[in-house]
Motif scaffolding. Structure first.
Motif, PDB file in Angstrom:
ATOM      1  N   VAL A 260       0.693  -1.257   0.085  1.00  0.00           N
ATOM      2  CA  VAL A 260       0.099  -0.037  -0.047  1.00  0.00           C
ATOM      3  C   VAL A 260       0.898   1.302  -0.064  1.00  0.00           C
ATOM      4  N   GLY A 261       1.987   1.233   0.887  1.00  0.00           N
ATOM      5  CA  GLY A 261       2.745   2.243   1.048  1.00  0.00           C
ATOM      6  C   GLY A 261       3.911   2.883  -0.243  1.00  0.00           C
ATOM      7  N   LYS A 262       4.255   1.664  -0.844  1.00  0.00           N
ATOM      8  CA  LYS A 262       5.332   1.842  -1.847  1.00  0.00           C
ATOM      9  C   LYS A 262       4.792   1.845  -3.156  1.00  0.00           C
ATOM     10  N   PHE A 263       3.444   1.050  -3.511  1.00  0.00           N
ATOM     11  CA  PHE A 263       2.790   1.102  -4.558  1.00  0.00           C
ATOM     12  C   PHE A 263       1.822   1.614  -4.940  1.00  0.00           C
ATOM     13  N   MET A 264       0.688   1.324  -4.108  1.00  0.00           N
ATOM     14  CA  MET A 264      -0.508   1.558  -4.282  1.00  0.00           C
ATOM     15  C   MET A 264      -0.825   3.281  -4.234  1.00  0.00           C
ATOM     16  N   LEU A 265      -0.458   3.884  -3.109  1.00  0.00           N
ATOM     17  CA  LEU A 265      -0.583   5.326  -2.626  1.00  0.00           C
ATOM     18  C   LEU A 265       0.152   6.213  -3.626  1.00  0.00           C
ATOM     19  N   PRO A 266       1.597   5.931  -3.973  1.00  0.00           N
ATOM     20  CA  PRO A 266       2.386   6.421  -5.007  1.00  0.00           C
ATOM     21  C   PRO A 266       1.613   6.351  -6.377  1.00  0.00           C
ATOM     22  N   ALA A 267       1.304   5.188  -6.619  1.00  0.00           N
ATOM     23  CA  ALA A 267       0.423   4.979  -7.926  1.00  0.00           C
ATOM     24  C   ALA A 267      -0.804   5.985  -8.122  1.00  0.00           C
ATOM     25  N   LEU A 268      -1.511   6.043  -7.095  1.00  0.00           N
ATOM     26  CA  LEU A 268      -2.777   6.728  -7.067  1.00  0.00           C
ATOM     27  C   LEU A 268      -2.401   8.224  -7.107  1.00  0.00           C
ATOM     28  N   LEU A 269      -1.581   8.700  -6.386  1.00  0.00           N
ATOM     29  CA  LEU A 269      -0.941   9.979  -6.518  1.00  0.00           C
ATOM     30  C   LEU A 269      -0.416  10.461  -7.579  1.00  0.00           C
ATOM     31  N   ALA A 270       0.189   9.578  -8.554  1.00  0.00           N
ATOM     32  CA  ALA A 270       0.616   9.907  -9.898  1.00  0.00           C
ATOM     33  C   ALA A 270      -0.478   9.799 -10.891  1.00  0.00           C
ATOM     34  N   GLY A 271      -1.827   9.763 -10.550  1.00  0.00           N
ATOM     35  CA  GLY A 271      -2.832   9.683 -11.431  1.00  0.00           C
ATOM     36  C   GLY A 271      -3.043   8.347 -12.162  1.00  0.00           C
TER      37      GLY A 271
ATOM     38  N   GLY B 172     -16.463  11.039  -5.305  1.00  0.00           N
ATOM     39  CA  GLY B 172     -15.275  10.562  -4.743  1.00  0.00           C
ATOM     40  C   GLY B 172     -14.579  11.699  -3.604  1.00  0.00           C
ATOM     41  N   ILE B 173     -15.415  12.800  -3.740  1.00  0.00           N
ATOM     42  CA  ILE B 173     -15.048  14.119  -2.741  1.00  0.00           C
ATOM     43  C   ILE B 173     -16.144  14.204  -1.994  1.00  0.00           C
ATOM     44  N   SER B 174     -16.495  13.867  -0.701  1.00  0.00           N
ATOM     45  CA  SER B 174     -17.527  14.059  -0.127  1.00  0.00           C
ATOM     46  C   SER B 174     -17.200  14.636   1.079  1.00  0.00           C
ATOM     47  N   ASP B 175     -15.893  15.128   1.765  1.00  0.00           N
ATOM     48  CA  ASP B 175     -15.729  15.676   2.954  1.00  0.00           C
ATOM     49  C   ASP B 175     -14.501  16.581   2.797  1.00  0.00           C
ATOM     50  N   GLU B 176     -13.929  17.019   3.945  1.00  0.00           N
ATOM     51  CA  GLU B 176     -12.823  18.029   3.931  1.00  0.00           C
ATOM     52  C   GLU B 176     -11.597  17.579   3.452  1.00  0.00           C
ATOM     53  N   ASP B 177     -11.143  16.226   3.889  1.00  0.00           N
ATOM     54  CA  ASP B 177     -10.008  15.653   3.210  1.00  0.00           C
ATOM     55  C   ASP B 177      -9.831  15.388   1.928  1.00  0.00           C
ATOM     56  N   GLY B 178     -11.017  15.267   1.132  1.00  0.00           N
ATOM     57  CA  GLY B 178     -11.048  15.153  -0.333  1.00  0.00           C
ATOM     58  C   GLY B 178     -10.814  16.534  -0.837  1.00  0.00           C
ATOM     59  N   GLU B 179     -11.651  17.437  -0.336  1.00  0.00           N
ATOM     60  CA  GLU B 179     -11.188  18.952  -0.863  1.00  0.00           C
ATOM     61  C   GLU B 179      -9.982  19.163  -0.809  1.00  0.00           C
ATOM     62  N   ARG B 180      -9.169  19.089   0.344  1.00  0.00           N
ATOM     63  CA  ARG B 180      -8.064  19.357   0.424  1.00  0.00           C
ATOM     64  C   ARG B 180      -6.918  18.824  -0.291  1.00  0.00           C
ATOM     65  N   LEU B 181      -7.197  17.296  -0.584  1.00  0.00           N
ATOM     66  CA  LEU B 181      -6.402  16.725  -1.406  1.00  0.00           C
ATOM     67  C   LEU B 181      -6.379  17.130  -2.915  1.00  0.00           C
ATOM     68  N   SER B 182      -7.737  17.518  -3.094  1.00  0.00           N
ATOM     69  CA  SER B 182      -7.811  18.007  -4.686  1.00  0.00           C
ATOM     70  C   SER B 182      -7.079  19.147  -4.761  1.00  0.00           C
ATOM     71  N   THR B 183      -6.781  20.159  -3.759  1.00  0.00           N
ATOM     72  CA  THR B 183      -5.995  21.334  -4.031  1.00  0.00           C
ATOM     73  C   THR B 183      -4.547  21.181  -4.173  1.00  0.00           C
ATOM     74  N   PHE B 184      -4.122  20.022  -3.613  1.00  0.00           N
ATOM     75  CA  PHE B 184      -2.903  19.674  -3.744  1.00  0.00           C
ATOM     76  C   PHE B 184      -2.421  18.903  -5.044  1.00  0.00           C
ATOM     77  N   VAL B 185      -3.120  17.905  -5.429  1.00  0.00           N
ATOM     78  CA  VAL B 185      -2.941  16.890  -6.729  1.00  0.00           C
ATOM     79  C   VAL B 185      -4.231  16.912  -7.490  1.00  0.00           C
ATOM     80  N   SER B 186      -3.985  17.588  -8.809  1.00  0.00           N
ATOM     81  CA  SER B 186      -5.345  17.957  -9.615  1.00  0.00           C
ATOM     82  C   SER B 186      -5.338  16.703 -10.557  1.00  0.00           C
ATOM     83  N   ASP B 187      -4.227  15.822 -10.825  1.00  0.00           N
ATOM     84  CA  ASP B 187      -4.427  14.824 -11.658  1.00  0.00           C
ATOM     85  C   ASP B 187      -5.166  13.625 -11.265  1.00  0.00           C
ATOM     86  N   ILE B 188      -5.622  13.434 -10.095  1.00  0.00           N
ATOM     87  CA  ILE B 188      -6.195  12.278  -9.670  1.00  0.00           C
ATOM     88  C   ILE B 188      -7.532  11.981  -9.993  1.00  0.00           C
ATOM     89  N   SER B 189      -7.847  10.918 -10.288  1.00  0.00           N
ATOM     90  CA  SER B 189      -9.432  10.565 -10.661  1.00  0.00           C
ATOM     91  C   SER B 189     -10.004  10.220  -9.288  1.00  0.00           C
TER      92      SER B 189
END
Length: 422
Positions: free
Chosen positions: A190-201, A259-276
């Motif tokens: 999760v830490g070395k593959f899934m999270l980085p891959a998701l952050l990379a879009g 996929g964006i229904s709370d403050e955490d999702g809103e905050r993440l969308s401001t940092f990373v715009s390429d995420i689906s």
């Protein structure tokens, strides 16, 4: 079923050759697909978004001992109809905490910081260890400013983690220890593959399927041993993951979940715009069901093996029917587990929504709850369908019923050799 048979290592249960070959061939293909997909989706360092600074330059974080605590500030009433005179006034210096830092420019001195309302209500007492931030002075004529960061919880959480490991090791012994090792591997994936891959879009569904399959291959074989029984549970788990993915893909689109229904999702969308974020929700749906899915499939596989050991004369239909009776009870209890787990994590949201004068249907279909409802239902459906699938695979994989001569008192042991063809 024609062909020779081979014994399962633990219960010495014979298995049919053709179903065994089909099962192992399927798992070999799925293992290859998982490895290729993981390699294909593995993000490079250039694909990673820029890291965000947690604090401004020059800010240092210090540990300190609480010297004194002021009374908490009162909670502001949400009743807009209350007259200003009726509202409780804030006492002077409420929420203030006096801290003696263990390092920094004010080491050994007493500094006053304004704690958050949540920290004050958590019961901070003199003698507790907390974290504060030292903000350097803006000019030579000013002094450093100290701000509240949070309560230091390393000791209680560390003791709880150690207690968990000890309890698992003492009660479950080697299996429990191997399960913890498997959990560590899952965290690594999760830490070395899934999270980085998701952050990379990367595609969220593909990342979740590849990572989840890889985790299940290692965790199941590591914890339960390399046997046909474990392979049967693994096959059922992979089918359950696939069902969950298909249902999740449909409901995310049909229910128009962002996929964006709370403050955490809103905050993440401001940092990373390429995420689906819809893909991110799909990943969450798949990952959420892994634990309970693994639980029911290994139970169903073990149940069929035990039934075959206890009843060598049972037909495969009888094995399946008996296994499903066990599975239905397990389904009922596991569904309670899933629903109550989500209800527990979202208890405050449920309480907040219940205060509004809205119908239950409107509440459950609101954006704040719809994602949790969809996640729960998709996981539950995948879990329920994995039970008959795993039971059928297990019933087909074990050898057919023994002949009457093979079940006489002289040869009724579960390890007896069964006839070559059934």
């Amino acid at each position: 079923m024609g062909g020779s048979h081979r014994s399962d290592h633990e219960l010495n249960i014979e298995t049919a050759r053709l179903p065994r070959r089909i099962l192992l061939g399927f798992l070999a293909v799925m293992a290859a697909v998982s490895l290729v997909a993981t390699f294909w989706l593995w993000p490079s360092a250039d694909d990673q978004p820029q890291h965000q600074e947690y604090a401004a330059d020059g800010v240092t974080f210090l540990s300190g001992e609480v010297v004194s605590v002021a009374e908490p500030c009162p909670v502001i009433s949400a009743d807009v109809n209350a007259a200003p005179a009726e509202r409780e006034e804030f006492p002077e210096h409420c929420n203030e905490v006096v801290v003696r830092p263990e390092s920094g420019s004010a080491k050994g001195q007493e500094v006053t910081v304004l704690a958050t309302p949540e920290a004050s209500r958590a019961g901070v007492e003199p003698g507790d260890t907390v974290r504060i931030a030292e903000i350097p002075p803006a000019t030579a004529d000013t002094e450093a400013v100290f701000a509240w960061v949070g309560i230091e919880r390393n000791l209680p959480l560390g003791l709880l983690a150690i207690g968990f490991v000890i309890v698992v090791a003492v009660v479950a012994r080697i299996r429990g220890i191997l399960a913890l090792v498997g959990l560590g591997f899952a965290a690594l994936v999760v830490g070395k593959f899934m999270l980085p891959a998701l952050l990379a879009g990367e595609n969220g569904t593909g990342v979740a399927l590849a990572g989840s399959s890889l985790i299940m291959f290692v965790v199941l074989y590591l914890t339960h041993g390399a046997s046909i029984r474990t392979s049967t549970a693994l096959a059922g788990t992979l089918v359950g993951i696939a069902i969950t993915a298909v249902l999740g893909y449909w409901v995310v689109d049909a229910a128009r979940l962002s996929g964006i229904s709370d403050e955490d999702g809103e905050r993440l969308s401001t940092f990373v715009s390429d995420i689906s974020f819809q893909g991110l929700l799909m990943s969450a749906v798949i990952i959420a069901g892994l634990g309970v899915l693994n639980d029911v499939t290994i139970t169903q596989s073990s149940a069929i093996w035990e039934l075959r050991a206890a009843g060598p004369e049972l037909t495969r239909r009888q094995l399946f029917t008996s296994g499903m009776r066990i599975g239905r009870d397990h389904i009922a209890s596991t569904i309670y587990t899933i629903v109550f787990a989500y209800a527990g994590t979202g208890l405050m949201v449920l309480m907040l929504l219940s205060l509004y004068e809205r119908s239950l249907l409107d509440t459950l279909t609101d954006a704040a709850m719809a994602e949790e409802v969809a996640r729960t239902l998709v996981t539950a459906i995948g879990l329920v369908l994995a039970v008959p699938v795993t039971t059928a695979i297990a019933a087909a994989t074990v050898a057919g019923p023994a002949t009457p001569s093979a079940t006489t008192p002289a040869s009724s042991d579960a390890t007896s050799t069964l006839p070559e063809s059934q």
